[in-house]
Design an enzyme around this catalytic site. Sequence first.
Site: not given
Length: 492
Positions: A254-255
């Site tokens: 994820s980010k």
Amino acid sequence: MEVRVRYAPSPTGLQHIGGIRTALFNYFFARSSGGKFILRVEDTDRERYSDESLEDLYSTLEWLGVKWDEGPVVGGDYGPYIQSERFDIYKKYAEQLVAEGKAYYCYCSPERLEALRKEQAESKSEYQGYDRHCANLTAEERAELEAQGIKPVIRLRVPTEGKTTFHDILMGDITRRNRDISPDPIILKSDGFPTYHLANVIDDHLMHITHIMRAQEWIPSGPLHVLLYQAFGWEVPQYCHLPMVMGKDGQKLSKRHGSTAVRDFRAKGYLPEAIINYVTLVGWSLDGSTEFFTKSELEKCFRLENIHKSPAVFDYKKLDWFNGQYIRAAADERIASLITPYLQEAGFIQDPLTEEDKALVSRIVPPVKERMKVLSDVVPLTAFIFRDEPVEDKTVYIGKGSDLEKTVEALRRGSDILLSGLRSGRSHEDIETELSALATELSIKVAGVFQPIRVAITNSTVSLPLFDSIELIGLDETERRLRRGLTILEEN
RNA sequence: GUCUCCUUCGUCUAGUGGUUAGGACAACGGGUUUUCAUCCCGUCAACGCGGGUUCGAUCCCCGCAGGAGAUGCCA
């Protein structure tokens, strides 16, 4: 039977590494088996939907060169391919299930459901999920709730006995007891939109999808989908759940692990072939030793059997390595046009490119190509050409084993050797030899001569090769910077 | 809590009932080089644990542990 697979993202965010990995696997499987690759937009979540996401989906696939045989824009025999345009279809099928007693209307408020969940979590109850409060409402009770203006959802009746199995090409048979399947999931929301489960099953059937390739996070809902196929009396397609892409810490990518949006990689200067090559190698391999694959090779050699079962960590450094390899292998003209926007954005050259700038960019390519991992690296590498920010710190000019006095001498005499040598057209080798001789004469290392020259000309101890640098800024500018360097070293 | 899946170097992976367990990235060291980078060479480094089956298990079986995912009117 012709293979038909689909990539069915939901336009609620930018296309990320995990998403396009799924797209690529579907695409390569379709191509390698002579089948069709279908794109379907699952925009049933109107809360999180954004136009930007949809545009990003199209532009990302286009950039990667992944073309869909059927789907939005191109059309096809089983459209529309955007779920929000298929609204009526889902409603019809959901109501059909209600009529057959396989599903029912539920009037429970989100608040009641929230409270229920909280209570179950706190009491660590073995039973989690909906309590089937509305499962057996009478016609009168329903009429009364309707009269209150409550918009119901439709829930699927999940059997409490027995178990459901589906076959996965990679994982084999996966079985869940029906009582462990989320009890009576919502298939049609109160706004009339379907949830993922319903829309997905209906569309995959109606679009004649033969193989469902999606991330492993969907495994737990596999049996639920089978129940749905059975409720409709439809044939269950083949399943192939893909290993997930993880971050360094082993959690779903994820980010917070860094950039995951393909658009960001593109902006930093990754080439599409590097992304395709590396991303395909996450969870798949041909033979364990072949590293480089072109897109068209993958369209031929991709096999489901070579997909790995376990999740894989995404290695940004290996992607960098691939990208550097692809940059070095690319034609100079291509690199020239690819780095141009970065130079323009940095304000180094004009946006409508002048002929002069164009020529300069071409000359920049060869020395820079060997040094870039990503295209944006060109900016720091070539800044000295466009911006003159002299190094004021004298110590930076002093090479290893030298001192200020010798450095001044080295720069003064070195400059003369360099400038007169170049002006009289002597070879680089000859000039180098002479500079080395100077070092010997001053009893310092060769670096003691080259370092002050390099710093004066490129304003850095790390730079492109000296003669390339000189060539890029011109002899007059070189002379000016060398003199200026000497001035800096000589002032007190 | 419950359910499901997964387990070979730090990472991506190859592989076999008997192998010096192979490759790549990273890391480290060396060479080429005017710096950096490229390029070349080398080093380090793995079969999660415990039981079986077997003459022999990394590989087959059973447990365990660890990890991940799911448990939403999100997908």
